[in-house]
Write an enzyme that holds these catalytic residues in place. Sequence first.
Site, mmCIF file in Angstrom:
data_model
loop_
_atom_site.group_PDB
_atom_site.id
_atom_site.type_symbol
_atom_site.label_atom_id
_atom_site.label_comp_id
_atom_site.label_asym_id
_atom_site.label_seq_id
_atom_site.Cartn_x
_atom_site.Cartn_y
_atom_site.Cartn_z
ATOM 1 N N ASN A 242 -2.964 -8.735 -4.290
ATOM 2 C CA ASN A 242 -3.491 -8.026 -5.461
ATOM 3 C C ASN A 242 -2.991 -6.590 -5.619
ATOM 4 O O ASN A 242 -3.384 -5.912 -6.553
ATOM 5 C CB ASN A 242 -5.017 -8.076 -5.470
ATOM 6 C CG ASN A 242 -5.610 -7.219 -4.387
ATOM 7 O OD1 ASN A 242 -5.061 -7.142 -3.300
ATOM 8 N ND2 ASN A 242 -6.705 -6.566 -4.670
ATOM 9 N N GLU B 33 -8.719 -3.641 6.179
ATOM 10 C CA GLU B 33 -9.257 -3.360 4.838
ATOM 11 C C GLU B 33 -9.662 -4.702 4.250
ATOM 12 O O GLU B 33 -8.800 -5.479 3.843
ATOM 13 C CB GLU B 33 -8.172 -2.730 3.944
ATOM 14 C CG GLU B 33 -7.611 -1.423 4.430
ATOM 15 C CD GLU B 33 -8.550 -0.265 4.161
ATOM 16 O OE1 GLU B 33 -9.542 -0.431 3.444
ATOM 17 O OE2 GLU B 33 -8.283 0.811 4.698
ATOM 18 N N LEU B 34 -10.958 -4.963 4.207
ATOM 19 C CA LEU B 34 -11.398 -6.334 3.910
ATOM 20 C C LEU B 34 -12.155 -6.416 2.581
ATOM 21 O O LEU B 34 -12.081 -5.527 1.758
ATOM 22 C CB LEU B 34 -12.231 -6.846 5.082
ATOM 23 C CG LEU B 34 -11.564 -6.664 6.464
ATOM 24 C CD1 LEU B 34 -12.482 -7.123 7.582
ATOM 25 C CD2 LEU B 34 -10.224 -7.374 6.526
ATOM 26 N N CYS C 170 -10.351 -5.116 -4.592
ATOM 27 C CA CYS C 170 -11.422 -5.132 -3.576
ATOM 28 C C CYS C 170 -12.592 -4.251 -3.974
ATOM 29 O O CYS C 170 -13.714 -4.471 -3.539
ATOM 30 C CB CYS C 170 -10.861 -4.688 -2.237
ATOM 31 S SG CYS C 170 -9.944 -3.152 -2.400
ATOM 32 N N GLU D 151 -17.942 -12.322 -2.572
ATOM 33 C CA GLU D 151 -16.975 -11.596 -3.400
ATOM 34 C C GLU D 151 -16.357 -12.558 -4.406
ATOM 35 O O GLU D 151 -15.689 -13.520 -4.018
ATOM 36 C CB GLU D 151 -15.890 -11.017 -2.492
ATOM 37 C CG GLU D 151 -14.861 -10.208 -3.227
ATOM 38 C CD GLU D 151 -13.782 -9.682 -2.281
ATOM 39 O OE1 GLU D 151 -13.409 -10.385 -1.326
ATOM 40 O OE2 GLU D 151 -13.323 -8.551 -2.516
ATOM 41 N N GLU E 157 -6.962 4.078 5.402
ATOM 42 C CA GLU E 157 -5.681 4.298 4.748
ATOM 43 C C GLU E 157 -5.692 5.675 4.112
ATOM 44 O O GLU E 157 -6.685 6.411 4.196
ATOM 45 C CB GLU E 157 -5.437 3.226 3.682
ATOM 46 C CG GLU E 157 -4.924 1.948 4.262
ATOM 47 C CD GLU E 157 -4.525 0.945 3.186
ATOM 48 O OE1 GLU E 157 -4.758 1.197 1.993
ATOM 49 O OE2 GLU E 157 -3.977 -0.104 3.567
HETATM 50 P P1 NAD Z 1 -6.068 -13.287 2.288
HETATM 51 O O1 NAD Z 1 -6.935 -12.813 3.384
HETATM 52 O O2 NAD Z 1 -6.130 -14.707 1.894
HETATM 53 O O3 NAD Z 1 -4.525 -13.019 2.652
HETATM 54 C C1 NAD Z 1 -4.065 -11.740 2.994
HETATM 55 C C2 NAD Z 1 -2.823 -11.870 3.864
HETATM 56 O O4 NAD Z 1 -3.183 -12.467 5.118
HETATM 57 C C3 NAD Z 1 -1.723 -12.738 3.267
HETATM 58 O O5 NAD Z 1 -0.481 -12.141 3.549
HETATM 59 C C4 NAD Z 1 -1.880 -14.049 4.048
HETATM 60 O O6 NAD Z 1 -0.701 -14.810 4.143
HETATM 61 C C5 NAD Z 1 -2.280 -13.528 5.416
HETATM 62 N N1 NAD Z 1 -2.976 -14.502 6.290
HETATM 63 C C6 NAD Z 1 -3.711 -15.577 5.915
HETATM 64 N N2 NAD Z 1 -4.187 -16.201 7.024
HETATM 65 C C7 NAD Z 1 -3.763 -15.507 8.096
HETATM 66 C C8 NAD Z 1 -3.945 -15.632 9.506
HETATM 67 N N3 NAD Z 1 -4.660 -16.630 10.020
HETATM 68 N N4 NAD Z 1 -3.386 -14.708 10.317
HETATM 69 C C9 NAD Z 1 -2.667 -13.685 9.821
HETATM 70 N N5 NAD Z 1 -2.447 -13.523 8.479
HETATM 71 C C10 NAD Z 1 -2.986 -14.419 7.630
HETATM 72 O O7 NAD Z 1 -6.361 -12.306 1.046
HETATM 73 P P2 NAD Z 1 -5.835 -12.373 -0.464
HETATM 74 O O8 NAD Z 1 -6.438 -13.552 -1.138
HETATM 75 O O9 NAD Z 1 -4.346 -12.208 -0.516
HETATM 76 O O10 NAD Z 1 -6.480 -11.022 -1.037
HETATM 77 C C11 NAD Z 1 -7.787 -10.961 -1.499
HETATM 78 C C12 NAD Z 1 -8.716 -10.341 -0.488
HETATM 79 O O11 NAD Z 1 -8.205 -9.088 -0.050
HETATM 80 C C13 NAD Z 1 -10.073 -10.037 -1.060
HETATM 81 O O12 NAD Z 1 -11.063 -10.400 -0.145
HETATM 82 C C14 NAD Z 1 -10.049 -8.526 -1.247
HETATM 83 O O13 NAD Z 1 -11.309 -7.901 -1.232
HETATM 84 C C15 NAD Z 1 -9.228 -8.112 -0.099
HETATM 85 N N6 NAD Z 1 -8.675 -6.772 -0.334
HETATM 86 C C16 NAD Z 1 -9.233 -5.704 0.304
HETATM 87 C C17 NAD Z 1 -8.767 -4.422 0.055
HETATM 88 C C18 NAD Z 1 -9.361 -3.221 0.759
HETATM 89 O O14 NAD Z 1 -8.773 -2.151 0.665
HETATM 90 N N7 NAD Z 1 -10.469 -3.338 1.454
HETATM 91 C C19 NAD Z 1 -7.725 -4.226 -0.852
HETATM 92 C C20 NAD Z 1 -7.176 -5.342 -1.496
HETATM 93 C C21 NAD Z 1 -7.665 -6.617 -1.226
#
Ligand code: NAD
Length: 485
Positions: free
Chosen positions: A164, A259-260, A293, A387, A465
């Site tokens: 995103n 950052e979750l 997020c 979420e 960050e």
């Molecule tokens: P996601 O967790 O599905 O994927 C994020 C990354 O992790 C991708 O590159 C994916 O390939 C990788 N990944 C998946 N499984 C893994 C594993 N087992 N081990 C290591 N890497 C793995 O997230 P998404 O759908 O791409 O993004 C949406 C989420 O991100 C939402 O929950 C959002 O809140 C969060 N987000 C948080 C922030 C913040 O600053 N807190 C900012 C942006 C997005």
Amino acid sequence: MNSRSTTTAVSPLLLRTGLLIDGMWEETDAELEVRDKFTGELIARLSTAGAAEVERAVGAAAAAMRREEIEPANRAAILRKTAEILARRRREVVRTMVAETGFTTSECVGDFERTLQTLEISAEEAKRIVGEIIPLDGAAGQSGRLGYTLRVPVGVVAAITPFNSPLNTVAHKVAPALAAGNAVVLKPAEQAPLCAVHLCEALVEAGLPRGWINLLHGDGRTGALLVEDPRVAYYTFTGSTEVGRLIQKGAGLRRTQLELGNISATIVCADATLGVAIPRCVATAFRKAGQVCTSLQRLYVERSLFPTFLEKFKTAAAKLTVGDPRDPATAIGPMISEAEAERAERWINEALAGGARLVLGGGRRGALFQPTILVDVTKEMRVMSEEIFSPVVCVIPFDTLDEAIHAVNDTPYGLAAGLFTSDLSKALRVARRIEVGSFHVNQTSSCRQDFMPYGGMKASGFGREGPRYAIRDMTEERLVTFTPV
Ligand code: NAD
């Protein structure tokens, strides 16, 4: 539904790109397809990394750090030049981002300009990585002793990023890691990995020596392989809480910055300036189709203001056009996939079956989702307790500020929150008691600047960050002491 079909010709952008390992671009047999999120057109085929490529990329990063140190002044020069190179490719990168994310052109321009700033700020911070003088002679019997702390690179940094914010979030990890003197292995999101290719190309062109930036494509399996490699010293991850937990588990004693997810909230008091609060709430509930997020998902409005606020909020949101992200009139492009839009629709239907009421929207066409406002929700409904990551906001009345603070805090998450009020004492009170990493007065949950310390608490993660703070996290603090003899 206020929607538009494609009005602009999308020129084909088909790209074939590989992995960047030890300064060389290379291809593998395994492929990842990237599609335009609005047209569905195939825009790129990428090689993906398996165990052998992960092994070599981490090895190249570790070897680069053993081979040479890049002086802080050179790190700064490379990062600044990277920004200049990217700036020259603005049109191409923005076009790529629109295609791979489905975000509107103006959203992508915003993300792009912020990326340049993130690189610039990281370049500046590379030049002022400071420790402290420790006056050891403050302790009895330590006369003449002196200590100071050095900040030294932590080691190989693995950066794993979400779909995103495919350029600025990547830059927020890669640039401070390099500024701190660490080599990087980057694994961008499989849905939107192309902007990361542009960033890596620019870093190489800017003179970053081989091995300092390595790019691996792939899905969670590639990410998991990176987590297994013991030569990685530090994981900087942005993504879901679920994956964050897996990374933390795999990292063991190694450090992480996570950052979750979040279920972001904003409180609007009866004394708020509505002309400011309404447009800000609309923008942050619906921008990037709610896939941020800090997107506003729970909006708490003081009861005496509730009917007026809801009417104005609905009127403003109803004006947002959903459709082709390349059309300048579009405010909301498609969600990242139809499956995600279906999930959001399911959660809304569940809420409606449980007694919630739709004030606006609720419908979708493919991955295009209407801006949606729900009321009469309960905290057990998924639209309130998980979420939703889509353009959906729940508006809830409150009677006392204490009740609103309690409701905001009553989730496992704690990333960011906002408050609209003209009463300073209320703002000060909420700031003390709200459980989030950042709290914004007269702003919503979503109003990040790139030099801010940015991050969460509770299930939204930890670490910060913002280049200065990320560099602090990505360096070891080493104490050096001197004893007179
Ligand atoms: P996601 O967790 O599905 O994927 C994020 C990354 O992790 C991708 O590159 C994916 O390939 C990788 N990944 C998946 N499984 C893994 C594993 N087992 N081990 C290591 N890497 C793995 O997230 P998404 O759908 O791409 O993004 C949406 C989420 O991100 C939402 O929950 C959002 O809140 C969060 N987000 C948080 C922030 C913040 O600053 N807190 C900012 C942006 C997005």
